[in-house]
Design a protein around this motif. Structure first.
Motif, PDB file in Angstrom:
ATOM      1  N   ALA A   1       0.827  -1.205   0.000  1.00 47.86           N
ATOM      2  CA  ALA A   1       0.000   0.000   0.000  1.00 47.86           C
ATOM      3  C   ALA A   1       0.861   1.255   0.000  1.00 47.86           C
ATOM      4  N   LYS A   2       2.086   1.188   0.546  1.00 50.34           N
ATOM      5  CA  LYS A   2       2.990   2.339   0.554  1.00 50.34           C
ATOM      6  C   LYS A   2       3.995   2.303  -0.591  1.00 50.34           C
ATOM      7  N   GLY A   3       3.886   1.289  -1.452  1.00 51.22           N
ATOM      8  CA  GLY A   3       4.825   1.175  -2.564  1.00 51.22           C
ATOM      9  C   GLY A   3       6.196   0.699  -2.128  1.00 51.22           C
ATOM     10  N   LEU A   4       6.272  -0.095  -1.069  1.00 55.02           N
ATOM     11  CA  LEU A   4       7.537  -0.594  -0.545  1.00 55.02           C
ATOM     12  C   LEU A   4       7.677  -2.088  -0.823  1.00 55.02           C
ATOM     13  N   ARG A   5       8.914  -2.554  -0.827  1.00 57.39           N
ATOM     14  CA  ARG A   5       9.180  -3.988  -0.925  1.00 57.39           C
ATOM     15  C   ARG A   5       9.247  -4.566   0.491  1.00 57.39           C
ATOM     16  N   PHE A   6       8.672  -5.762   0.641  1.00 61.41           N
ATOM     17  CA  PHE A   6       8.758  -6.463   1.920  1.00 61.41           C
ATOM     18  C   PHE A   6       9.332  -7.844   1.643  1.00 61.41           C
ATOM     19  N   VAL A   7      10.458  -8.148   2.273  1.00 63.59           N
ATOM     20  CA  VAL A   7      11.151  -9.418   2.045  1.00 63.59           C
ATOM     21  C   VAL A   7      11.214 -10.183   3.351  1.00 63.59           C
ATOM     22  N   CYS A   8      10.784 -11.437   3.332  1.00 59.00           N
ATOM     23  CA  CYS A   8      10.905 -12.336   4.477  1.00 59.00           C
ATOM     24  C   CYS A   8      11.872 -13.442   4.097  1.00 59.00           C
ATOM     25  N   ASP A   9      13.038 -13.448   4.691  1.00 59.48           N
ATOM     26  CA  ASP A   9      14.114 -14.380   4.345  1.00 59.48           C
ATOM     27  C   ASP A   9      14.212 -15.442   5.441  1.00 59.48           C
ATOM     28  N   LEU A  10      13.779 -16.676   5.109  1.00 59.30           N
ATOM     29  CA  LEU A  10      13.815 -17.785   6.059  1.00 59.30           C
ATOM     30  C   LEU A  10      14.666 -18.914   5.495  1.00 59.30           C
ATOM     31  N   PRO A  11      15.244 -19.759   6.355  1.00 61.96           N
ATOM     32  CA  PRO A  11      15.967 -20.933   5.863  1.00 61.96           C
ATOM     33  C   PRO A  11      15.033 -21.853   5.094  1.00 61.96           C
ATOM     34  N   PRO A  12      15.567 -22.711   4.209  1.00 58.68           N
ATOM     35  CA  PRO A  12      14.708 -23.598   3.418  1.00 58.68           C
ATOM     36  C   PRO A  12      13.870 -24.502   4.305  1.00 58.68           C
ATOM     37  N   SER A  13      12.638 -24.790   3.857  1.00 62.02           N
ATOM     38  CA  SER A  13      11.756 -25.682   4.601  1.00 62.02           C
ATOM     39  C   SER A  13      12.124 -27.130   4.319  1.00 62.02           C
ATOM     40  N   GLU A  14      11.436 -28.061   4.975  1.00 63.85           N
ATOM     41  CA  GLU A  14      11.771 -29.482   4.847  1.00 63.85           C
ATOM     42  C   GLU A  14      11.570 -29.981   3.423  1.00 63.85           C
ATOM     43  N   GLY A  15      10.565 -29.438   2.735  1.00 61.02           N
ATOM     44  CA  GLY A  15      10.271 -29.938   1.396  1.00 61.02           C
ATOM     45  C   GLY A  15      11.263 -29.466   0.359  1.00 61.02           C
ATOM     46  N   ALA A  16      12.027 -28.409   0.668  1.00 64.78           N
ATOM     47  CA  ALA A  16      12.955 -27.859  -0.320  1.00 64.78           C
ATOM     48  C   ALA A  16      14.264 -28.616  -0.283  1.00 64.78           C
TER      49      ALA A  16
ATOM     50  N   TYR B   1       8.211   4.518   9.205  1.00 62.73           N
ATOM     51  CA  TYR B   1       9.253   5.521   8.968  1.00 62.73           C
ATOM     52  C   TYR B   1      10.078   5.233   7.712  1.00 62.73           C
ATOM     53  N   THR B   2       9.526   4.409   6.803  1.00 58.09           N
ATOM     54  CA  THR B   2      10.199   4.138   5.531  1.00 58.09           C
ATOM     55  C   THR B   2       9.336   4.675   4.403  1.00 58.09           C
ATOM     56  N   ALA B   3       9.895   5.610   3.639  1.00 57.17           N
ATOM     57  CA  ALA B   3       9.140   6.223   2.539  1.00 57.17           C
ATOM     58  C   ALA B   3       9.463   5.572   1.205  1.00 57.17           C
ATOM     59  N   GLN B   4      10.661   5.026   1.055  1.00 55.00           N
ATOM     60  CA  GLN B   4      11.038   4.358  -0.185  1.00 55.00           C
ATOM     61  C   GLN B   4      12.024   3.242   0.132  1.00 55.00           C
ATOM     62  N   GLY B   5      12.083   2.278  -0.774  1.00 56.73           N
ATOM     63  CA  GLY B   5      12.954   1.139  -0.527  1.00 56.73           C
ATOM     64  C   GLY B   5      12.144  -0.031  -0.020  1.00 56.73           C
ATOM     65  N   GLY B   6      12.468  -0.546   1.143  1.00 60.54           N
ATOM     66  CA  GLY B   6      11.732  -1.699   1.637  1.00 60.54           C
ATOM     67  C   GLY B   6      12.104  -2.060   3.053  1.00 60.54           C
ATOM     68  N   VAL B   7      11.518  -3.181   3.501  1.00 58.94           N
ATOM     69  CA  VAL B   7      11.714  -3.701   4.854  1.00 58.94           C
ATOM     70  C   VAL B   7      12.085  -5.171   4.739  1.00 58.94           C
ATOM     71  N   LEU B   8      13.039  -5.595   5.552  1.00 60.61           N
ATOM     72  CA  LEU B   8      13.520  -6.979   5.531  1.00 60.61           C
ATOM     73  C   LEU B   8      13.255  -7.624   6.878  1.00 60.61           C
ATOM     74  N   LEU B   9      12.661  -8.839   6.852  1.00 60.53           N
ATOM     75  CA  LEU B   9      12.509  -9.683   8.038  1.00 60.53           C
ATOM     76  C   LEU B   9      13.274 -10.967   7.773  1.00 60.53           C
ATOM     77  N   ARG B  10      14.291 -11.231   8.585  1.00 57.42           N
ATOM     78  CA  ARG B  10      15.171 -12.377   8.313  1.00 57.42           C
ATOM     79  C   ARG B  10      15.387 -13.185   9.588  1.00 57.42           C
ATOM     80  N   ALA B  11      15.459 -14.510   9.410  1.00 57.90           N
ATOM     81  CA  ALA B  11      15.825 -15.415  10.505  1.00 57.90           C
ATOM     82  C   ALA B  11      17.020 -16.240  10.049  1.00 57.90           C
ATOM     83  N   ARG B  12      18.038 -16.325  10.885  1.00 54.11           N
ATOM     84  CA  ARG B  12      19.217 -17.120  10.547  1.00 54.11           C
ATOM     85  C   ARG B  12      19.885 -17.594  11.832  1.00 54.11           C
ATOM     86  N   GLN B  13      20.723 -18.586  11.690  1.00 55.35           N
ATOM     87  CA  GLN B  13      21.427 -19.150  12.836  1.00 55.35           C
ATOM     88  C   GLN B  13      22.856 -18.626  12.870  1.00 55.35           C
TER      89      GLN B  13
END
Length: 609
Positions: A319-334, A370-382
């Motif tokens: 809705a704000k014209g931003l990229r949203f990326v969720c970066d998770l490790p591969p699942s069991e099926g992958a 507070y982000t007007a351009q670009g995007g937001v990243l949500l990441r999980a890693r070990q």
């Protein structure tokens, strides 16, 4: 002022250590002058009594006094370079005691040197000198009795031995005077020491009380300022959605176009959600202040949690014209490498799912706001045997000097016109409650990166159960009890839209006439805690269960956030919903209550600021 019996052992130990340091400071400040004064007295005694002893002995004794003075001056100057502290104060007091003991032994030697060959007049003069030296020691060393006795003890012992061995004008009279004087000296020394130590102790108690009062005053001022900020923030920010609601409702009344009405209803829903989020944030802070939020530890599937949160926030980002990326490790099926499989296995953690979700939602909402351009990243890693959750954005960023400030309550570094400035304050305090390591990296104009470190769940532990699909609602009878007619109407309308039959009243007495037409046992009771006529929701639920002779599933609604209310609900097997609540929360509670096997739960509101 606290009495000795009211002071704890630790506090008493601290006071004694402080008083001991004060005494050491007093003796230390006079040490150099006492050392020089002792040598000057030795010169005066030798000058007045030099005819009572061989010159060689007098010279030898003066030489010892000079060496003693020089050594003590060197040692004293060396010690003055070391700061006096509580830890080294006992060492300094022991040094003063040794110095006083050496001086006392030299004066004992002087008594035997000048007494043996002196006349009665010279002996009386020597006696007067020793009495004067003992009086000076009483004035200078009474603060620390071991040092005083180390100085005066040899002097009095020397006079006693001189009288007994060498005799005097009137031995028994001199001995009586000597014993009486020694007794008085000891009595005065003990009394002066007690007075000094008590005064120093009381001074430290007063200083401690003064500091405590200052801290209490500072806390009161801080609380007053916090309350003022709260009133200022709440009065402004809570007025905004209420004002918007009044305008939208007015527009809805005068609008007959279905398309525009649907759009206005969407705006109304957004305003209600915003107002609910503000109330929830205030409730979160109040619970944290009262220490009422306690984690409900269980196994949490981070993959399911983060996937669901990604779906929720992706729409806001679009809705704000931003990229949203969720970066998770591969699942069991992958197809995954052994390293990836290890990361995947560690995506279950031990935490409180509701509180952890609240932390992440606040971080993601803040990032999107507070982000007007670009995007937001949500990441999980070990990393390093732990799970690292990252929330990064390309927003306005935070200056280094103000990074700590963003975690304070009612603080908004960048005015957004939304929220109360509680989001990051809640994140900071919940992170501490859950034992999370929270880190912030940011650059103005480049964005911010929040990092949370979690310990993975032990291997071999049971995996979290998969959520059950919500059954279709319909054909079930629900009783709604609430003192407010508006709330009863709103809940009846919503439950009816879900296909449920609804009977509403302000209390059980008002409900009874409507129950005459009911042929089936109600499947659910929705009761507010405070009902009309002074009734309570828990009491109404008990009466209805007794009336229908059935343990009917019940949900208790309350705006009271105290732990007593939660414990009362759980003790009676009731699901507790804390107001204000959303449609999703109400739907979840109703669905769980209508399952064949009902397990009491306590649902807390989820907020994001």
């Amino acid at each position: 002022m606290p009495t000795p019996t009211s002071i704890s052992i630790d506090e008493e130990t601290r006071l004694q250590a402080l008083v001991r340091m004060d005494v050491a400071q007093r003796l230390r400040s006079n040490d150099l002058s006492l050392t020089v004064g002792n040598f000057v007295l030795a010169l005066l005694v030798a000058g007045s009594l030099h005819k009572a002893a061989p010159p060689a002995w007098v010279a030898c004794w003066l030489g010892l006094q000079f060496v003693n003075m020089a050594f003590h001056l060197w040692l004293g100057l060396r010690w003055l370079r070391t700061p006096l502290t509580i830890s080294n104060a006992p060492l300094w007091l022991r040094r003063v005691t040794r110095t006083s003991g050496i001086n006392g032994l030299l004066w004992l030697l002087a008594i035997h040197i000048f007494w043996l060959g002196g006349s009665d007049a010279q002996r009386m003069l020597l006696w007067a000198w020793m009495i004067g030296i003992s009086s000076a020691a009483l004035h200078s060393l009474h603060a620390y009795l071991p040092a005083y006795f180390a100085m005066v003890g040899p002097v009095l012992l020397g006079l006693l031995l001189a009288v007994l061995v060498h005799g005097a004008i009137d031995t028994w009279a001199v001995l009586a005077v000597l014993l009486l004087g020694a007794t008085l000296y000891i009595h005065f020394a003990v009394s002066l020491r007690r007075l000094l130590w008590d005064s120093l102790r009381q001074a430290h108690q007063l200083a401690h009380l003064s500091e405590s009062l200052k801290q209490e005053k500072d806390l009161a001022v801080k609380l007053s300022q916090s309350r003022s900020r709260f009133l200022a923030a709440a009065s402004h920010d809570l007025r905004q959605p209420v004002h918007a609601l009044s305008l939208f409702v007015g527009a809805l009344k005068q609008n007959s176009n279905p398309a525009q009405s649907a759009q206005i209803l969407q705006h109304v829903s957004s305003a209600v959600d915003a107002m609910g989020a503000m109330f929830n944030a205030l409730l979160d802070i109040s619970k944290l202040d009262a220490e009422q939020l306690q984690p409900q530890w269980q196994t949490v599937d981070l993959r399911a949690l983060l996937t669901r949160m990604s779906a929720d926030h992706s729409l806001q980002a679009q809705a704000k014209g931003l990229r949203f990326v969720c970066d998770l490790p591969p699942s069991e099926g992958a197809q995954a490498s052994p390293a990836s499989k290890a990361s995947q296995a560690a995506l279950t953690v031990r935490s409180d799912p509701a509180l952890l979700e609240r932390v992440l939602r606040n971080l993601l909402s803040n990032a999107l706001r507070y982000t007007a351009q670009g995007g937001v990243l949500l990441r999980a890693r070990q990393r390093h045997g732990r799970i690292e959750l990252l929330v990064a954005d390309s927003g306005v960023g935070i200056a280094r000097a103000r990074r700590a400030e963003v975690f304070d309550e009612f603080v908004q570094l960048h005015e957004s016109g939304q929220g109360l400035g509680l989001g990051l304050a809640i994140v900071h305090r919940l992170s501490g409650l859950l034992g999370l390591r929270l880190r912030l990296r940011s650059r103005p104009g480049r964005g911010s990166l929040f990092t949370l470190m979690l310990a993975p769940h032990d291997e071999g532990s049971a995996a979290p159960p998969s959520p059950l699909a919500q059954p279709q609602l319909g054909g079930e009878l629900v009783i709604v009890l609430d003192e407010s007619a508006e709330i009863r109407q709103a809940m009846s309308t919503l439950l009816s839209a879900w296909g449920l039959g609804v009977i509403g009243a302000s209390n059980v007495d008002e409900l009874m006439p409507q129950l005459m037409d009911v042929s089936a046992v109600p499947r659910l009771l929705l009761c507010d805690y405070r009902l009309g006529g002074g009734d309570t929701g828990s009491g109404a639920i008990a009466r209805l269960r007794e009336l229908f002779n059935s343990d009917i599933p019940a949900v208790l609604l309350s705006g009271d956030t105290s732990t007593a209310r939660t414990e009362e609900a759980l003790d009676q097997g009731l699901t507790l919903l804390q107001k204000p609540l959303t449609q999703v929360q109400l739907r979840t509670a109703v669905t769980q209550a209508l399952r064949p096997i009902h397990t009491p739960i306590a649902i807390s509101t989820t907020s994001s600021d």
